[in-house]
Scaffold this motif. Structure first.
Motif, mmCIF file in Angstrom:
data_model
loop_
_atom_site.group_PDB
_atom_site.id
_atom_site.type_symbol
_atom_site.label_atom_id
_atom_site.label_comp_id
_atom_site.label_asym_id
_atom_site.label_seq_id
_atom_site.Cartn_x
_atom_site.Cartn_y
_atom_site.Cartn_z
ATOM 1 N N ILE A 16 0.867 -1.184 0.000
ATOM 2 C CA ILE A 16 0.000 0.000 0.000
ATOM 3 C C ILE A 16 0.900 1.228 0.000
ATOM 4 O O ILE A 16 1.626 1.474 0.971
ATOM 5 N N ASN A 17 0.867 1.982 -1.081
ATOM 6 C CA ASN A 17 1.636 3.224 -1.147
ATOM 7 C C ASN A 17 0.833 4.330 -0.464
ATOM 8 O O ASN A 17 -0.148 4.821 -1.005
ATOM 9 N N ASP A 18 1.265 4.703 0.722
ATOM 10 C CA ASP A 18 0.564 5.758 1.478
ATOM 11 C C ASP A 18 1.064 7.110 0.975
ATOM 12 O O ASP A 18 1.703 7.874 1.697
ATOM 13 N N ALA A 19 0.720 7.408 -0.294
ATOM 14 C CA ALA A 19 1.288 8.563 -0.981
ATOM 15 C C ALA A 19 0.449 9.830 -0.816
ATOM 16 O O ALA A 19 0.967 10.937 -0.946
ATOM 17 N N LYS A 20 -0.836 9.660 -0.566
ATOM 18 C CA LYS A 20 -1.757 10.802 -0.363
ATOM 19 C C LYS A 20 -1.676 11.794 -1.521
ATOM 20 O O LYS A 20 -1.670 13.003 -1.322
ATOM 21 N N ARG A 21 -1.619 11.285 -2.761
ATOM 22 C CA ARG A 21 -1.463 12.171 -3.910
ATOM 23 C C ARG A 21 -2.808 12.640 -4.458
ATOM 24 O O ARG A 21 -3.844 12.017 -4.251
ATOM 25 N N GLY A 22 -2.790 13.744 -5.154
ATOM 26 C CA GLY A 22 -3.958 14.329 -5.787
ATOM 27 C C GLY A 22 -3.512 15.655 -6.381
ATOM 28 O O GLY A 22 -2.986 16.500 -5.662
ATOM 29 N N ASP A 23 -3.667 15.819 -7.694
ATOM 30 C CA ASP A 23 -3.152 17.017 -8.357
ATOM 31 C C ASP A 23 -4.023 17.275 -9.580
ATOM 32 O O ASP A 23 -5.093 16.660 -9.721
ATOM 33 N N ILE A 24 -3.584 18.149 -10.475
ATOM 34 C CA ILE A 24 -4.316 18.323 -11.721
ATOM 35 C C ILE A 24 -4.318 16.990 -12.459
ATOM 36 O O ILE A 24 -3.483 16.118 -12.186
ATOM 37 N N GLY A 25 -5.265 16.814 -13.393
ATOM 38 C CA GLY A 25 -5.477 15.515 -14.016
ATOM 39 C C GLY A 25 -4.238 14.848 -14.579
ATOM 40 O O GLY A 25 -3.971 13.669 -14.290
ATOM 41 N N SER A 26 -3.461 15.597 -15.377
ATOM 42 C CA SER A 26 -2.297 14.984 -16.024
ATOM 43 C C SER A 26 -1.262 14.529 -14.999
ATOM 44 O O SER A 26 -0.649 13.463 -15.152
ATOM 45 N N THR A 27 -1.100 15.309 -13.940
ATOM 46 C CA THR A 27 -0.128 14.934 -12.910
ATOM 47 C C THR A 27 -0.648 13.767 -12.093
ATOM 48 O O THR A 27 0.107 12.850 -11.742
ATOM 49 N N SER A 28 -1.948 13.772 -11.806
ATOM 50 C CA SER A 28 -2.528 12.625 -11.088
ATOM 51 C C SER A 28 -2.386 11.341 -11.899
ATOM 52 O O SER A 28 -2.136 10.274 -11.339
ATOM 53 N N THR A 29 -2.542 11.457 -13.218
ATOM 54 C CA THR A 29 -2.371 10.272 -14.066
ATOM 55 C C THR A 29 -0.945 9.731 -13.951
ATOM 56 O O THR A 29 -0.732 8.515 -13.826
ATOM 57 N N ALA A 30 0.025 10.645 -13.956
ATOM 58 C CA ALA A 30 1.425 10.215 -13.826
ATOM 59 C C ALA A 30 1.666 9.562 -12.465
ATOM 60 O O ALA A 30 2.324 8.519 -12.363
ATOM 61 N N ASN A 49 -5.440 11.937 -2.098
ATOM 62 C CA ASN A 49 -5.982 13.148 -1.481
ATOM 63 C C ASN A 49 -7.060 13.710 -2.407
ATOM 64 O O ASN A 49 -6.753 14.115 -3.533
ATOM 65 N N PRO A 50 -8.319 13.767 -1.964
ATOM 66 C CA PRO A 50 -9.404 14.211 -2.844
ATOM 67 C C PRO A 50 -9.612 15.726 -2.855
ATOM 68 O O PRO A 50 -10.592 16.211 -3.418
ATOM 69 N N PHE A 51 -8.689 16.480 -2.261
ATOM 70 C CA PHE A 51 -8.881 17.923 -2.075
ATOM 71 C C PHE A 51 -9.166 18.659 -3.382
ATOM 72 O O PHE A 51 -9.943 19.609 -3.398
ATOM 73 N N LEU A 52 -8.575 18.227 -4.507
ATOM 74 C CA LEU A 52 -8.770 18.919 -5.780
ATOM 75 C C LEU A 52 -9.973 18.409 -6.560
ATOM 76 O O LEU A 52 -10.191 18.808 -7.702
ATOM 77 N N GLY A 53 -10.745 17.536 -5.957
ATOM 78 C CA GLY A 53 -11.953 17.070 -6.623
ATOM 79 C C GLY A 53 -11.695 15.913 -7.579
ATOM 80 O O GLY A 53 -10.629 15.287 -7.565
ATOM 81 N N SER A 54 -12.695 15.653 -8.429
ATOM 82 C CA SER A 54 -12.645 14.449 -9.269
ATOM 83 C C SER A 54 -11.493 14.477 -10.273
ATOM 84 O O SER A 54 -10.973 13.419 -10.631
ATOM 85 N N ASP A 55 -11.087 15.661 -10.751
ATOM 86 C CA ASP A 55 -9.924 15.716 -11.649
ATOM 87 C C ASP A 55 -8.703 15.091 -10.971
ATOM 88 O O ASP A 55 -7.856 14.496 -11.626
ATOM 89 N N GLY A 56 -8.634 15.271 -9.661
ATOM 90 C CA GLY A 56 -7.469 14.792 -8.920
ATOM 91 C C GLY A 56 -7.522 13.320 -8.586
ATOM 92 O O GLY A 56 -6.472 12.675 -8.491
ATOM 93 N N TYR A 57 -8.735 12.778 -8.374
ATOM 94 C CA TYR A 57 -8.779 11.363 -7.969
ATOM 95 C C TYR A 57 -9.234 10.399 -9.065
ATOM 96 O O TYR A 57 -8.908 9.204 -8.999
#
Ligand SMILES: O=c1ccn([C@@H]2O[C@H](COP(=O)(O)O)[C@@H](O)[C@H]2O)c(=O)[nH]1
Length: 70
Positions: A16-30, A49-57
């Motif tokens: 389990i990668n406890d990375a807590k990531r969430g960013d703009i769509g292209s960065t989230s994809t990466a 991290n869902p802070f940026l909304g659906s684009d992020g997750y």
């Protein structure tokens, strides 16, 4: 991190990668590809991290589906 994940995988331990990531769509994809794809730091699950909304997750959900984690 690569060595730890490689060792865990060799022992068939769930990663389990406890990375807590969430960013703009292209960065989230990466991030999703890095943490859930077939790379050296890829695991079986990742925290998001869902802070940026659906684009992020949504990219994480899409990549998880591609790799049958979902
Ligand atoms: O509209 C935007 C563009 C970028 N960001 C943040 O910057 C980095 C780097 O983006 P690049 O487009 O690769 O230069 C991106 O990961 C975001 O964190 C942003 O928030 N909004």
């Amino acid at each position: 991190m690569e060595n730890t994940i490689s060792y865990a995988r060799s022992k068939e331990v769930i990663v389990i990668n406890d990375a807590k990531r969430g960013d703009i769509g292209s960065t989230s994809t990466a991030y999703a590809r890095a943490f859930l794809g077939n790379g050296t730091i890829s695991g079986d699950m990742v925290t998001v991290n869902p802070f940026l909304g659906s684009d992020g997750y949504m990219p994480f959900i899409d990549v998880a589906k591609e790799h049958n984690y979902y």
